[in-house]
Write an enzyme that holds these catalytic residues in place. Structure first.
Site, PDB file in Angstrom:
ATOM      1  N   HIS A   1       0.865  -1.290  -0.094  1.00  0.00           N
ATOM      2  CA  HIS A   1      -0.246  -0.008   0.042  1.00  0.00           C
ATOM      3  C   HIS A   1       0.807   1.273   0.125  1.00  0.00           C
ATOM      4  O   HIS A   1       1.279   1.891   1.059  1.00  0.00           O
ATOM      5  CB  HIS A   1      -0.983  -0.158   1.316  1.00  0.00           C
ATOM      6  CG  HIS A   1      -1.851   0.929   1.468  1.00  0.00           C
ATOM      7  ND1 HIS A   1      -3.226   1.027   0.949  1.00  0.00           N
ATOM      8  CD2 HIS A   1      -1.782   2.280   1.860  1.00  0.00           C
ATOM      9  CE1 HIS A   1      -3.959   2.047   0.864  1.00  0.00           C
ATOM     10  NE2 HIS A   1      -3.120   2.793   1.413  1.00  0.00           N
TER      11      HIS A   1
ATOM     12  N   ASP B   1      -0.623  -9.744   0.690  1.00  0.00           N
ATOM     13  CA  ASP B   1      -0.018  -8.775   0.050  1.00  0.00           C
ATOM     14  C   ASP B   1      -0.793  -8.261  -1.053  1.00  0.00           C
ATOM     15  O   ASP B   1      -0.909  -8.560  -2.227  1.00  0.00           O
ATOM     16  CB  ASP B   1       1.059  -9.782  -0.541  1.00  0.00           C
ATOM     17  CG  ASP B   1       1.822  -8.984  -1.516  1.00  0.00           C
ATOM     18  OD1 ASP B   1       1.953  -7.590  -1.121  1.00  0.00           O
ATOM     19  OD2 ASP B   1       2.656  -9.451  -2.202  1.00  0.00           O
TER      20      ASP B   1
ATOM     21  N   GLU C   1       1.027  -1.708   4.475  1.00  0.00           N
ATOM     22  CA  GLU C   1       1.710  -0.390   3.932  1.00  0.00           C
ATOM     23  C   GLU C   1       3.074  -0.331   4.389  1.00  0.00           C
ATOM     24  O   GLU C   1       3.785  -1.269   4.822  1.00  0.00           O
ATOM     25  CB  GLU C   1       0.811   1.003   4.903  1.00  0.00           C
ATOM     26  CG  GLU C   1       1.320   2.266   4.407  1.00  0.00           C
ATOM     27  CD  GLU C   1       0.325   3.606   4.630  1.00  0.00           C
ATOM     28  OE1 GLU C   1      -0.714   3.337   5.411  1.00  0.00           O
ATOM     29  OE2 GLU C   1       0.709   4.445   4.319  1.00  0.00           O
TER      30      GLU C   1
END
Ligand code: G3I
Ligand code: 9MR
Ligand code: ZN
Length: 539
Positions: free
Chosen positions: A468, A513, A522
């Site tokens: 992310h 993932d 993230e």
């Protein structure tokens, strides 16, 4: 999610130092295994896995296979019951490239300059966030906001987290200067100063702008009001930027990191060191004048990261410790003694609890000037904390210091902070075993974990591919930006993607993932920074 191709044999997908303890983890009952030379295809070592046991965090029955006796450098894989592990090396120094990649990640986080092809390769992009920011509480007041590192997969820039990241890198440089000799390179490389200090200076130059010149306090953060879309490249994120109100936690972190920088940069640039120290002392005066400042909360129309923290004693403690260590001034020592007498966590490495930075500054400072009783208490406390982590690690199948409840948002920071603390305890006279256990934490990060995944983009046989991270989503490059540490398993399942795919999973498997998973996948500067510290020990 346990994917179809998931192997039952988990190894450090980069490799193992030749003289270190080496083991793999196997799902199930295990049995006889071979270490196979991947060039020749012959078994060069044979062993038998240890007694299987149920691992609570991973939620599966696991056993370990030890091959520490194999010390011959080479490329290998494990074979057990007809299955092969990822390839890995045994080498004198297997992590030099990883360490450089983890440090180079900070260049990729840079805001406000072109990332040039020469240094960024296919991940080049144009300069971003070049506009002045508006002081949130004084709408007519605009200030230069350019520079620094983006915090994470979003483009916010937050004072406290930025200070933690710089502190880890400066500590790594102070303890392991030999690990930073080679240029990365960076646009600034050369001139006698190592690249780690060039890179930190990029952030420090921005941090100066976070000090309100009218009061000396540090703005808590500089962000847009809301997060941009996930595929927005930084240079296309053109929403208005705001300096959010000054907070005591941000100001304490600012003072701590600036006092530290004054010390570290002194041999290279006296004028810069003077500026850092003056900024730190001014921030300290703000803290002294605001003993009861409330914790920061986002105003109603702001939805970016809050980094809320109602306890500012630890940040004040860190600031006093660094100012004392850097200046030797007894006035700061007296302040430190008063703060140290209060109850708050003194062995945590942030982002919310910054107490360990204060403790370390005192323990690594001039011992002749320290209060002997306090010095002894803090050292004993640090060793006790390291012992606690060692005990947890001994009962964890992957050899790490997390209990099942420790797998929350950013659990990989907990993994790395604890490895860092173990190494600091080792440096301060603690047991050699702390070093061995810290290495086990690296093995976990790079693949020896319940998901057989490397949590560092671009490194290992099966790395995170879909972080992310807005630039990695928005650029047209298949590979994510390399060298980024993902947050890791989070039993809180704090995003919709995790909630959809991971219900009922054991803590250490609460990871997917997927670029939508901001609460697990993230990346941030302060997850990379303890990784640089820990890996630098082994370079
Ligand atoms: O520490 C407690 C623990 O005691 C408790 O058992 C556990 C149970 O849920 O929670 C733990 O706290 C968690 C904390 O992270 C740990 O550091 C909170 O639940 C969790 O909500 C909190 O998450 C933070 C997240 O922002 C949400 O506030 C992350 O630490 C923090 O890294 C993350 O930061 C974001 C920024 O806001 C924006 N930029 C990206 C960045 C990373 O995702
Ligand atoms: O994308 C955001 C991420 O960078 C932040 O760390 C995270 C923390 O709160 O929030 C993400 O934004 C999400 C928002 O909070 C809720 N709606 C979905 C957003 C992600 O697409
Ligand atoms: Zn930017």
């Amino acid at each position: 999610m346990r994917e179809a191709q998931l192997r039952n044999l988990a190894v450090n997908q980069i490799g193992y130092p030749a003289d270190g303890r080496k083991s793999f983890v196997c799902i199930g009952q295990g049995g006889p295994f071979e270490v196979v030379d991947s060039a020749g295809g012959e078994a060069v070592y044979r062993g038998e896995t240890a007694q299987p046991r149920f691992d609570e965090a991973a939620g599966i029955t696991l056993c370990t296979g030890d091959f520490s006796a194999l010390t011959l450098p080479g490329s290998y894989f494990i074979r057990l019951g007809g299955e092969n592990s990822a390839r890995f090396v045994i080498a004198e120094s297997p992590y030099a490239e990883l360490q450089r990649g983890l440090l180079k990640a900070f260049y990729f986080f840079r805001c406000g300059c072109d990332l040039e092809e020469e240094f960024a390769g296919p991940w080049q992009h144009k300069a971003c966030h070049l506009a002045d920011g508006t002081v949130y509480d004084e709408p007519g007041r605009k200030l230069d906001s350019v520079g620094g590192w983006h915090d994470a997969g979003d483009y916010g820039k937050y004072t406290g987290p930025g200070a933690k990241a710089v502190a880890d890198l400066l500590l790594a440089y102070e303890l392991y200067p030999q690990a930073f000799r080679e240029p990365l390179p960076l646009p600034e490389s050369g001139g006698g100063m190592p690249d780690v200090l060039h890179e930190c200076r990029y952030e420090l130059d921005w941090l100066f702008k976070m000090q309100d010149e009218r009061t000396g306090g540090a703005f808590h953060k500089l962000t847009t009001k809301q997060f941009p879309g996930l595929d927005v490249m930084p240079e296309d994120d053109l929403a208005d930027l705001y300096f959010l109100p000054v907070s005591a936690t941000a100001t304490g972190c600012f003072a701590g990191v600036m006092a530290m920088a004054a010390r570290v940069y002194r041999p290279f640039d006296g004028e810069f060191a003077d500026r850092c120290l003056a900024a730190a002392e001014r921030a300290w005066r703000w803290l002294a004048d605001h003993p009861d400042a409330p914790g920061f909360t986002n105003p109603g129309d702001v939805g970016t990261g809050e980094y809320g923290d109602n306890l500012d004693l630890d940040e004040r403690y860190w600031a006093a410790a660094e100012l004392f260590r850097t200046t030797g001034d007894e006035a700061y020592h007296r302040e430190f003694l008063v703060l140290a007498a209060q109850q708050f966590p003194k062995y945590d490495l942030g982002w919310a609890n910054m107490g360990a930075y204060g403790t370390i500054a005192y323990l690594f400072g001039d011992r002749a000037k320290a209060d002997p009783a306090l010095y002894g208490r803090l050292l004993d406390g640090l060793i006790a904390e390291a012992e606690r982590f060692a005990a947890i690690s001994a009962s964890d199948s992957y050899g790490i210091s997390l209990t099942p409840t420790d797998y929350s948002w950013g659990s990989n920071m907990v993994v790395l902070n604890r490895a860092m603390l173990l190494l600091l305890a080792y440096h301060l006279g603690g047991s050699k075993k702390y070093e061995v256990i810290a290495l086990d934490h690296i093995h976990y990060l790079i693949g020896r974990n319940a998901l057989d995944i490397s949590y560092v983009t671009g490194f290992g046989d099966r790395p995170v591919m879909h972080p992310h991270h807005r630039p990695s989503v928005g650029d047209k490059v298949a590979q994510p930006v390399p060298g980024l540490v993902a947050g890791g398993p989070n039993r809180g399942l704090n995003d919709d993607c995790m909630l959809e795919h991971l219900q009922g999973m054991p803590p250490a498997q609460c990871f997917i993932d997927d670029e939508q998973s901001y609460a697990g996948n993230e990346v941030t500067i302060y997850w990379n920074s303890p990784a640089v510290f820990v890996v630098s020990h082994f370079v």
